[in-house]
Design an enzyme around this catalytic site. Structure first.
Site, PDB file in Angstrom:
ATOM      1  N   TYR A  60       0.892  -1.164   0.000  1.00  0.00           N
ATOM      2  CA  TYR A  60       0.000   0.000   0.000  1.00  0.00           C
ATOM      3  C   TYR A  60       0.926   1.209   0.000  1.00  0.00           C
ATOM      4  O   TYR A  60       1.254   1.785   1.040  1.00  0.00           O
ATOM      5  CB  TYR A  60      -0.923  -0.007   1.224  1.00  0.00           C
ATOM      6  CG  TYR A  60      -1.852  -1.219   1.299  1.00  0.00           C
ATOM      7  CD1 TYR A  60      -2.142  -1.972   0.166  1.00  0.00           C
ATOM      8  CD2 TYR A  60      -2.458  -1.593   2.500  1.00  0.00           C
ATOM      9  CE1 TYR A  60      -2.983  -3.077   0.231  1.00  0.00           C
ATOM     10  CE2 TYR A  60      -3.308  -2.689   2.564  1.00  0.00           C
ATOM     11  CZ  TYR A  60      -3.558  -3.427   1.431  1.00  0.00           C
ATOM     12  OH  TYR A  60      -4.401  -4.512   1.489  1.00  0.00           O
TER      13      TYR A  60
ATOM     14  N   PRO B  86     -15.540  -5.032   3.271  1.00  0.00           N
ATOM     15  CA  PRO B  86     -16.879  -5.311   3.807  1.00  0.00           C
ATOM     16  C   PRO B  86     -17.930  -4.314   3.335  1.00  0.00           C
ATOM     17  O   PRO B  86     -19.126  -4.590   3.429  1.00  0.00           O
ATOM     18  CB  PRO B  86     -16.669  -5.204   5.330  1.00  0.00           C
ATOM     19  CG  PRO B  86     -15.513  -4.262   5.474  1.00  0.00           C
ATOM     20  CD  PRO B  86     -14.617  -4.551   4.312  1.00  0.00           C
ATOM     21  N   LEU B  87     -17.466  -3.159   2.812  1.00  0.00           N
ATOM     22  CA  LEU B  87     -18.414  -2.173   2.271  1.00  0.00           C
ATOM     23  C   LEU B  87     -18.458  -2.244   0.741  1.00  0.00           C
ATOM     24  O   LEU B  87     -18.931  -1.310   0.089  1.00  0.00           O
ATOM     25  CB  LEU B  87     -18.017  -0.761   2.722  1.00  0.00           C
ATOM     26  CG  LEU B  87     -18.080  -0.518   4.230  1.00  0.00           C
ATOM     27  CD1 LEU B  87     -17.489   0.845   4.603  1.00  0.00           C
ATOM     28  CD2 LEU B  87     -19.527  -0.620   4.727  1.00  0.00           C
TER      29      LEU B  87
ATOM     30  N   GLY C 130     -16.908   0.616  -0.679  1.00  0.00           N
ATOM     31  CA  GLY C 130     -17.650   1.855  -0.377  1.00  0.00           C
ATOM     32  C   GLY C 130     -19.030   1.880  -1.005  1.00  0.00           C
ATOM     33  O   GLY C 130     -19.884   2.671  -0.622  1.00  0.00           O
TER      34      GLY C 130
ATOM     35  N   LEU D  76     -21.430  -0.129  -0.663  1.00  0.00           N
ATOM     36  CA  LEU D  76     -22.476  -0.484   0.304  1.00  0.00           C
ATOM     37  C   LEU D  76     -22.681   0.586   1.379  1.00  0.00           C
ATOM     38  O   LEU D  76     -23.437   0.372   2.312  1.00  0.00           O
ATOM     39  CB  LEU D  76     -22.132  -1.826   0.975  1.00  0.00           C
ATOM     40  CG  LEU D  76     -22.661  -3.080   0.274  1.00  0.00           C
ATOM     41  CD1 LEU D  76     -22.034  -4.334   0.884  1.00  0.00           C
ATOM     42  CD2 LEU D  76     -24.185  -3.168   0.348  1.00  0.00           C
TER      43      LEU D  76
ATOM     44  N   GLY E  62     -24.093   3.241   0.621  1.00  0.00           N
ATOM     45  CA  GLY E  62     -25.373   3.820   0.210  1.00  0.00           C
ATOM     46  C   GLY E  62     -25.249   5.224  -0.360  1.00  0.00           C
ATOM     47  O   GLY E  62     -26.228   5.800  -0.818  1.00  0.00           O
ATOM     48  N   LYS E  63     -24.034   5.766  -0.377  1.00  0.00           N
ATOM     49  CA  LYS E  63     -23.921   7.175  -0.823  1.00  0.00           C
ATOM     50  C   LYS E  63     -23.717   7.307  -2.329  1.00  0.00           C
ATOM     51  O   LYS E  63     -23.793   8.409  -2.865  1.00  0.00           O
ATOM     52  CB  LYS E  63     -22.804   7.883  -0.065  1.00  0.00           C
ATOM     53  CG  LYS E  63     -21.410   7.423  -0.425  1.00  0.00           C
ATOM     54  CD  LYS E  63     -20.366   8.097   0.459  1.00  0.00           C
ATOM     55  CE  LYS E  63     -19.007   7.494   0.217  1.00  0.00           C
ATOM     56  NZ  LYS E  63     -18.009   7.898   1.197  1.00  0.00           N
TER      57      LYS E  63
HETATM   58  N1  LIG Z   1      -5.756  -8.693  -1.061  1.00  0.00           N
HETATM   59  C1  LIG Z   1      -5.927  -8.186   0.135  1.00  0.00           C
HETATM   60  O1  LIG Z   1      -5.417  -8.694   1.093  1.00  0.00           O
HETATM   61  C2  LIG Z   1      -6.783  -6.952   0.284  1.00  0.00           C
HETATM   62  C3  LIG Z   1      -7.479  -6.434  -0.819  1.00  0.00           C
HETATM   63  C4  LIG Z   1      -8.330  -5.362  -0.602  1.00  0.00           C
HETATM   64  C5  LIG Z   1      -8.458  -4.818   0.659  1.00  0.00           C
HETATM   65  N2  LIG Z   1      -7.743  -5.312   1.704  1.00  0.00           N
HETATM   66  C6  LIG Z   1      -7.860  -4.730   3.071  1.00  0.00           C
HETATM   67  O2  LIG Z   1      -9.226  -4.561   3.391  1.00  0.00           O
HETATM   68  C7  LIG Z   1      -9.475  -3.185   3.727  1.00  0.00           C
HETATM   69  C8  LIG Z   1     -10.873  -2.819   3.348  1.00  0.00           C
HETATM   70  O3  LIG Z   1     -11.132  -2.989   1.966  1.00  0.00           O
HETATM   71  P1  LIG Z   1     -11.321  -1.736   0.974  1.00  0.00           P
HETATM   72  O4  LIG Z   1     -10.779  -0.546   1.624  1.00  0.00           O
HETATM   73  O5  LIG Z   1     -10.809  -2.170  -0.339  1.00  0.00           O
HETATM   74  O6  LIG Z   1     -12.923  -1.664   0.818  1.00  0.00           O
HETATM   75  P2  LIG Z   1     -14.104  -1.230   1.805  1.00  0.00           P
HETATM   76  O7  LIG Z   1     -13.648  -1.291   3.196  1.00  0.00           O
HETATM   77  O8  LIG Z   1     -15.276  -2.028   1.389  1.00  0.00           O
HETATM   78  O9  LIG Z   1     -14.366   0.282   1.351  1.00  0.00           O
HETATM   79  C9  LIG Z   1     -13.579   1.330   1.809  1.00  0.00           C
HETATM   80  C10 LIG Z   1     -14.089   2.662   1.274  1.00  0.00           C
HETATM   81  O10 LIG Z   1     -15.438   2.874   1.630  1.00  0.00           O
HETATM   82  C11 LIG Z   1     -15.680   4.250   1.937  1.00  0.00           C
HETATM   83  N3  LIG Z   1     -16.147   4.276   3.337  1.00  0.00           N
HETATM   84  C12 LIG Z   1     -15.574   3.690   4.432  1.00  0.00           C
HETATM   85  N4  LIG Z   1     -16.331   3.885   5.531  1.00  0.00           N
HETATM   86  C13 LIG Z   1     -17.395   4.598   5.141  1.00  0.00           C
HETATM   87  C14 LIG Z   1     -18.542   5.095   5.818  1.00  0.00           C
HETATM   88  N5  LIG Z   1     -18.736   4.887   7.131  1.00  0.00           N
HETATM   89  N6  LIG Z   1     -19.460   5.786   5.112  1.00  0.00           N
HETATM   90  C15 LIG Z   1     -19.299   6.000   3.788  1.00  0.00           C
HETATM   91  N7  LIG Z   1     -18.238   5.551   3.084  1.00  0.00           N
HETATM   92  C16 LIG Z   1     -17.304   4.839   3.756  1.00  0.00           C
HETATM   93  C17 LIG Z   1     -14.333   4.970   1.764  1.00  0.00           C
HETATM   94  O11 LIG Z   1     -14.226   5.516   0.435  1.00  0.00           O
HETATM   95  P3  LIG Z   1     -15.002   6.827  -0.077  1.00  0.00           P
HETATM   96  O12 LIG Z   1     -15.339   7.671   1.107  1.00  0.00           O
HETATM   97  O13 LIG Z   1     -14.069   7.483  -1.033  1.00  0.00           O
HETATM   98  O14 LIG Z   1     -16.222   6.264  -0.772  1.00  0.00           O
HETATM   99  C18 LIG Z   1     -13.334   3.849   1.881  1.00  0.00           C
HETATM  100  O15 LIG Z   1     -12.149   4.117   1.187  1.00  0.00           O
HETATM  101  C19 LIG Z   1      -8.353  -2.433   2.972  1.00  0.00           C
HETATM  102  O16 LIG Z   1      -8.121  -1.126   3.484  1.00  0.00           O
HETATM  103  C20 LIG Z   1      -7.201  -3.371   3.193  1.00  0.00           C
HETATM  104  O17 LIG Z   1      -6.669  -3.209   4.500  1.00  0.00           O
HETATM  105  C21 LIG Z   1      -6.920  -6.390   1.539  1.00  0.00           C
END
Ligand SMILES: NC(=O)c1ccc[n+]([C@@H]2O[C@H](COP(=O)([O-])OP(=O)(O)OC[C@H]3O[C@@H](n4cnc5c(N)ncnc54)[C@H](OP(=O)(O)O)[C@@H]3O)[C@@H](O)[C@H]2O)c1
Length: 312
Positions: free
Chosen positions: A59, A210-211, A214, A216, A218-219
């Site tokens: 990252y 899990p979102l 992002g 999920l 809803g925005k």
């Molecule tokens: N291969 C792997 O091992 C791998 C791959 C992917 C991810 N990961 C890990 O999993 C973590 C989570 O996955 P992810 O970040 O890809 O996806 P995610 O958690 O599903 O989505 C994160 C995004 O959702 C939005 N968000 C977060 N909380 C929010 C809230 N309360 N209300 C509204 N929007 C919100 C933010 O973006 P915006 O505000 O810009 O919409 C944020 O960047 C990563 O940070 C990483 O640590 C690991």
């Protein structure tokens, strides 16, 4: 809101059911993060009882780990469960190469320890690698040496495809105690085979994305556009729109009125008996707070619920 904790499978680690994902700190989500902003996000997480941080070697070139290390300079290292990963070299945004060669992995480990400013990693994960690399016995032998040396507390596997039973079912054999996998209301594939295998082996499960990136929350509405410096710009547009249409239906039919959708979506993941914790990526303190609020929607009745008598 009082944070809830679970046992991360047979690692025995006590983790908050909501953690913080920090891919965002690497700069591939449409913004870059300075140290002060990272400090605010992690500081607020701590106030809310969060003790689990997920990061990775790629990252940014150990950049996300450096931000976490910067924060830990003024915090107590032992209060945190640090999960990081190995297997990639970062060459610039959205550009990586794989390297699971044991000697290189040990170098990557040293890089992570240095960036995090610590002498041990709590949970070190094989990062979405192919089965051919996973099947190398010399890799796991080299990692076991690092466990014996005290540089790694527990090994894990972040499976690339969330149907990867080959790697999940071999976890115990290679010395891994927990799995990280994509799981959310839009993608339930692990329920079929991966979760039963985790339960059978008493593996912890970190639900990543899990979102649904992002979506999920809803925005976003169908037709949403992301900047070219945001990883979501690279997602297939038709698939994203289909997901966003489904999100609208879910919001209408499944999310109780007045419940913020992000918290609901995280709680949805946490209700599965196999899931230990969710690790939503957070870009500011408001998101940390909104995500931590999911704990109020989750009961303590879970096979891995932390019991005070249990020892870390
Ligand atoms: N291969 C792997 O091992 C791998 C791959 C992917 C991810 N990961 C890990 O999993 C973590 C989570 O996955 P992810 O970040 O890809 O996806 P995610 O958690 O599903 O989505 C994160 C995004 O959702 C939005 N968000 C977060 N909380 C929010 C809230 N309360 N209300 C509204 N929007 C919100 C933010 O973006 P915006 O505000 O810009 O919409 C944020 O960047 C990563 O940070 C990483 O640590 C690991």
């Amino acid at each position: 809101m009082a944070m809830k904790y679970r046992r991360l499978g047979k690692t025995g680690l006590k983790v908050s059911i909501v953690g913080v994902g920090t891919w965002q700190f690497g700069g591939e989500w449409g913004k870059s993060f300075g140290q002060e902003e990272a400090d605010r996000i992690l500081g607020r997480a701590k106030e809310l009882g969060i003790n689990l941080i997920d990061t990775a070697e790629c990252y940014g070139d150990h950049l996300s780990e450096e931000r976490i290390g910067g924060f830990l300079k003024q915090d107590r290292r032992e209060d945190w469960v640090l999960a990081t990963k190995f297997g990639h070299h970062f060459h610039g945004n959205f550009s990586r190469t794989d390297d699971y060669d044991p000697e290189d992995v040990v170098r990557q480990l040293e890089g992570s320890l240095k960036a995090l400013g610590t002498d041990y990693i709590d949970f070190y994960q094989f990062h979405s690698g192919p089965d051919s690399s996973f099947d190398r016995d010399d890799l796991w032998t080299a990692l076991d040496k690092q466990v014996q040396a005290g540089k790694i507390r527990h090994l894990g596997i972040s499976i690339g495809a969330n149907t990867n039973l080959h790697q999940t079912s071999a976890a115990t054999r290679v010395g891994a105690s927990a799995i990280q996998v994509v799981y959310n209301r839009l993608d339930r594939e692990p329920e079929a085979e991966v979760f039963p295998s985790c339960q059978e082996q008493d593996l912890g499960v970190l639900a990543r994305v899990p979102l649904a990136s992002g979506y999920l929350s809803g925005k976003y509405k169908p037709g949403a556009v992301f900047g070219s410096d945001d990883v979501r710009h690279r997602h297939d547009k038709d698939k994203t729109d289909a997901k966003l249409r489904l999100v609208e239906e879910i919001l209408l039919n499944e999310v109780p009125e007045g419940t913020p959708m992000a918290a609901w979506a995280l709680a949805w993941c946490l209700k599965h008996d196999a899931v230990t914790a969710v690790i939503p990526g957070c870009k500011d303190t408001a998101q940390v707070e909104a995500n931590a609020a999911a704990v109020d929607l989750v009961s303590n009745n879970h096979p891995q619920a932390w019991k005070d008598a249990e020892r870390e």
